[in-house]
Write a protein that holds these residues in place. Structure first.
Motif, PDB file in Angstrom:
ATOM      1  N   MET A   1     -41.916  30.020  29.021  1.00 10.06           N
ATOM      2  CA  MET A   1     -41.401  30.530  27.708  1.00 10.06           C
ATOM      3  C   MET A   1     -40.427  29.160  27.260  1.00 10.06           C
ATOM      4  SD  MET A   1     -40.880  32.483  25.227  1.00 10.06           S
ATOM      5  CE  MET A   1     -41.052  34.270  25.092  1.00 10.06           C
ATOM      6  N   ALA A   2     -39.618  28.655  28.076  1.00  7.64           N
ATOM      7  CA  ALA A   2     -38.739  27.714  27.453  1.00  7.64           C
ATOM      8  C   ALA A   2     -39.340  26.363  27.592  1.00  7.64           C
ATOM      9  CB  ALA A   2     -37.857  27.258  28.756  1.00  7.64           C
ATOM     10  N   ALA A   3     -40.520  26.173  28.303  1.00  7.40           N
ATOM     11  CA  ALA A   3     -41.341  25.010  27.996  1.00  7.40           C
ATOM     12  C   ALA A   3     -42.341  25.086  26.582  1.00  7.40           C
ATOM     13  CB  ALA A   3     -42.291  24.704  29.050  1.00  7.40           C
ATOM     14  N   ASN A   4     -42.463  26.298  26.466  1.00  8.11           N
ATOM     15  CA  ASN A   4     -43.226  26.390  24.742  1.00  8.11           C
ATOM     16  C   ASN A   4     -42.215  26.136  23.751  1.00  8.11           C
ATOM     17  OD1 ASN A   4     -45.145  26.847  23.124  1.00  8.11           O
ATOM     18  ND2 ASN A   4     -45.118  29.176  23.382  1.00  8.11           N
ATOM     19  N   LEU A   5     -40.971  26.589  23.867  1.00 11.07           N
ATOM     20  CA  LEU A   5     -40.071  26.315  22.915  1.00 11.07           C
ATOM     21  C   LEU A   5     -39.574  24.952  22.819  1.00 11.07           C
ATOM     22  CD1 LEU A   5     -38.063  28.018  20.934  1.00 11.07           C
ATOM     23  CD2 LEU A   5     -36.460  28.017  22.780  1.00 11.07           C
ATOM     24  N   LEU A   6     -39.550  24.186  23.905  1.00  7.25           N
ATOM     25  CA  LEU A   6     -39.198  22.774  23.924  1.00  7.25           C
ATOM     26  C   LEU A   6     -40.229  22.150  23.297  1.00  7.25           C
ATOM     27  CD1 LEU A   6     -37.199  20.563  24.839  1.00  7.25           C
ATOM     28  CD2 LEU A   6     -38.655  20.633  27.159  1.00  7.25           C
ATOM     29  N   SER A   7     -41.666  22.511  23.594  1.00  5.45           N
ATOM     30  CA  SER A   7     -42.896  21.656  22.954  1.00  5.45           C
ATOM     31  C   SER A   7     -42.739  21.965  21.335  1.00  5.45           C
ATOM     32  CB  SER A   7     -44.110  22.213  23.478  1.00  5.45           C
ATOM     33  OG  SER A   7     -45.095  21.698  23.128  1.00  5.45           O
ATOM     34  N   GLU A   8     -42.696  22.967  21.003  1.00  5.98           N
ATOM     35  CA  GLU A   8     -42.335  23.174  19.516  1.00  5.98           C
ATOM     36  C   GLU A   8     -41.359  22.421  18.934  1.00  5.98           C
ATOM     37  OE1 GLU A   8     -42.084  27.520  18.687  1.00  5.98           O
ATOM     38  OE2 GLU A   8     -43.910  27.863  19.780  1.00  5.98           O
ATOM     39  N   HIS A   9     -40.200  22.396  19.569  1.00  2.65           N
ATOM     40  CA  HIS A   9     -38.843  21.696  19.116  1.00  2.65           C
ATOM     41  C   HIS A   9     -39.426  19.938  18.798  1.00  2.65           C
ATOM     42  CE1 HIS A   9     -34.962  20.673  17.964  1.00  2.65           C
ATOM     43  NE2 HIS A   9     -34.879  20.136  19.178  1.00  2.65           N
ATOM     44  N   CYS A  10     -40.084  19.956  19.927  1.00  4.84           N
ATOM     45  CA  CYS A  10     -40.554  18.277  19.971  1.00  4.84           C
ATOM     46  C   CYS A  10     -41.614  18.144  18.842  1.00  4.84           C
ATOM     47  CB  CYS A  10     -41.218  17.914  21.256  1.00  4.84           C
ATOM     48  SG  CYS A  10     -40.078  17.619  22.694  1.00  4.84           S
ATOM     49  N   LEU A  11     -42.405  18.851  18.525  1.00  2.00           N
ATOM     50  CA  LEU A  11     -43.512  18.548  17.272  1.00  2.00           C
ATOM     51  C   LEU A  11     -42.535  18.791  16.159  1.00  2.00           C
ATOM     52  CD1 LEU A  11     -46.293  21.006  18.622  1.00  2.00           C
ATOM     53  CD2 LEU A  11     -46.112  18.517  18.435  1.00  2.00           C
ATOM     54  N   ASP A  12     -41.670  19.653  15.972  1.00  2.00           N
ATOM     55  CA  ASP A  12     -40.693  19.564  14.632  1.00  2.00           C
ATOM     56  C   ASP A  12     -39.918  18.192  14.446  1.00  2.00           C
ATOM     57  OD1 ASP A  12     -41.470  22.243  14.170  1.00  2.00           O
ATOM     58  OD2 ASP A  12     -39.727  23.279  15.010  1.00  2.00           O
ATOM     59  N   LEU A  13     -39.521  17.803  15.526  1.00  2.00           N
ATOM     60  CA  LEU A  13     -38.855  16.283  15.463  1.00  2.00           C
ATOM     61  C   LEU A  13     -39.846  15.482  15.185  1.00  2.00           C
ATOM     62  CD1 LEU A  13     -36.351  16.575  18.405  1.00  2.00           C
ATOM     63  CD2 LEU A  13     -35.675  16.417  16.129  1.00  2.00           C
ATOM     64  N   LYS A  14     -41.060  15.310  15.757  1.00  2.00           N
ATOM     65  CA  LYS A  14     -41.918  14.495  15.316  1.00  2.00           C
ATOM     66  C   LYS A  14     -42.257  14.430  14.051  1.00  2.00           C
ATOM     67  CE  LYS A  14     -46.243  12.297  17.233  1.00  2.00           C
ATOM     68  NZ  LYS A  14     -47.388  12.499  17.873  1.00  2.00           N
ATOM     69  N   ARG A  15     -42.727  15.550  13.373  1.00  2.00           N
ATOM     70  CA  ARG A  15     -43.022  15.670  12.082  1.00  2.00           C
ATOM     71  C   ARG A  15     -41.720  15.192  10.990  1.00  2.00           C
ATOM     72  NH1 ARG A  15     -44.269  21.322  13.298  1.00  2.00           N
ATOM     73  NH2 ARG A  15     -46.380  21.325  13.983  1.00  2.00           N
ATOM     74  N   ALA A  16     -40.685  15.536  11.469  1.00  2.00           N
ATOM     75  CA  ALA A  16     -39.298  15.169  10.636  1.00  2.00           C
ATOM     76  C   ALA A  16     -39.260  13.352  10.745  1.00  2.00           C
ATOM     77  CB  ALA A  16     -38.111  15.832  11.192  1.00  2.00           C
ATOM     78  N   TYR A  17     -39.527  13.080  11.765  1.00  2.00           N
ATOM     79  CA  TYR A  17     -39.463  11.482  12.227  1.00  2.00           C
ATOM     80  C   TYR A  17     -40.431  10.736  11.402  1.00  2.00           C
ATOM     81  CZ  TYR A  17     -40.110   6.978  14.424  1.00  2.00           C
ATOM     82  OH  TYR A  17     -40.190   5.875  14.672  1.00  2.00           O
ATOM     83  N   GLN A  18     -41.627  11.274  11.339  1.00  2.00           N
ATOM     84  CA  GLN A  18     -42.692  10.669  10.810  1.00  2.00           C
ATOM     85  C   GLN A  18     -42.487  10.535   9.013  1.00  2.00           C
ATOM     86  OE1 GLN A  18     -46.233  12.502  12.144  1.00  2.00           O
ATOM     87  NE2 GLN A  18     -46.239  11.236  13.622  1.00  2.00           N
ATOM     88  N   LYS A  19     -41.869  11.780   8.555  1.00  2.00           N
ATOM     89  CA  LYS A  19     -41.786  11.960   7.220  1.00  2.00           C
ATOM     90  C   LYS A  19     -40.622  11.145   6.748  1.00  2.00           C
ATOM     91  CE  LYS A  19     -39.310  15.329   5.525  1.00  2.00           C
ATOM     92  NZ  LYS A  19     -38.304  16.578   5.268  1.00  2.00           N
ATOM     93  N   ASN A  20     -39.442  11.055   7.496  1.00  2.00           N
ATOM     94  CA  ASN A  20     -38.379   9.947   7.256  1.00  2.00           C
ATOM     95  C   ASN A  20     -38.794   8.767   7.526  1.00  2.00           C
ATOM     96  OD1 ASN A  20     -36.710  12.465   6.795  1.00  2.00           O
ATOM     97  ND2 ASN A  20     -35.932  12.466   8.974  1.00  2.00           N
ATOM     98  N   MET A  21     -39.559   8.431   8.075  1.00  2.00           N
ATOM     99  CA  MET A  21     -40.041   6.928   8.444  1.00  2.00           C
ATOM    100  C   MET A  21     -40.752   6.611   7.420  1.00  2.00           C
ATOM    101  SD  MET A  21     -39.716   4.406  10.390  1.00  2.00           S
ATOM    102  CE  MET A  21     -40.061   3.838  11.918  1.00  2.00           C
ATOM    103  N   ALA A  22     -41.833   7.421   6.793  1.00  2.00           N
ATOM    104  CA  ALA A  22     -42.652   6.953   5.496  1.00  2.00           C
ATOM    105  C   ALA A  22     -41.689   6.961   4.347  1.00  2.00           C
ATOM    106  CB  ALA A  22     -43.759   8.219   5.428  1.00  2.00           C
TER     107      ALA A  22
END
Length: 107
Positions: A1-22
Motif C-alpha cells: 500500500m505504501a509503495a503504491n502511494l509512493l509510486s503515484e506521488h513520484c508520477l505526480d512529481l514527474k508530470r509537474a517537473y516536465q510541465k514546469n521544465m517546458a
C-alpha cells in the motif's frame, strides 16, 4: 500500500517537473528571441548606411614616414641613481638552543 502511494506521488512529481521544465524553456526562448529581435531592429533603424571617410593623398615622399632603421639602434639614456644604504633597524639574529627560544614572536 505504501509503495503504491509512493509510486503515484513520484508520477505526480514527474508530470509537474516536465510541465514546469517546458514552461521554463518556453519563457526563456521567448525572452531571448525578443531581446535579439529588439537589438536587430534598433541596429536596422539606427544604421545610416554609407559613412564618409576623408581621403588622404600623398604627393611627395617626404609625407611618408620612414620606419626606424635597424642598423642604428636608438640612443639609450643613462640614469645615475643615488645609492643609499639603510642600516638595519634590528641586529643580526643569533642562534639559540630550542629550549631557550621563545614560543611566540612579537612584531
Amino acid at each position: 500500500m505504501a509503495a503504491n502511494l509512493l509510486s503515484e506521488h513520484c508520477l505526480d512529481l514527474k508530470r509537474a517537473y516536465q510541465k514546469n521544465m517546458a514552461l521554463g524553456f518556453g519563457i526563456s526562448a521567448t525572452v531571448h528571441l525578443a531581446a535579439i529581435g529588439t537589438i536587430l531592429m534598433v541596429m536596422a533603424i539606427g544604421s545610416k548606411g554609407h559613412i564618409d571617410v576623408p581621403e588622404i593623398t600623398i604627393n611627395t615622399i617626404q609625407k611618408i614616414m620612414l620606419p626606424p632603421s635597424i642598423s642604428t639602434p636608438p640612443e639609450q639614456v643613462r640614469i645615475k641613481l643615488e645609492e643609499r644604504q639603510i642600516p638595519p633597524s634590528m641586529g643580526l639574529p643569533e642562534a639559540v638552543p630550542d629550549d631557550e627560544a621563545p614560543e611566540e614572536i612579537l612584531v
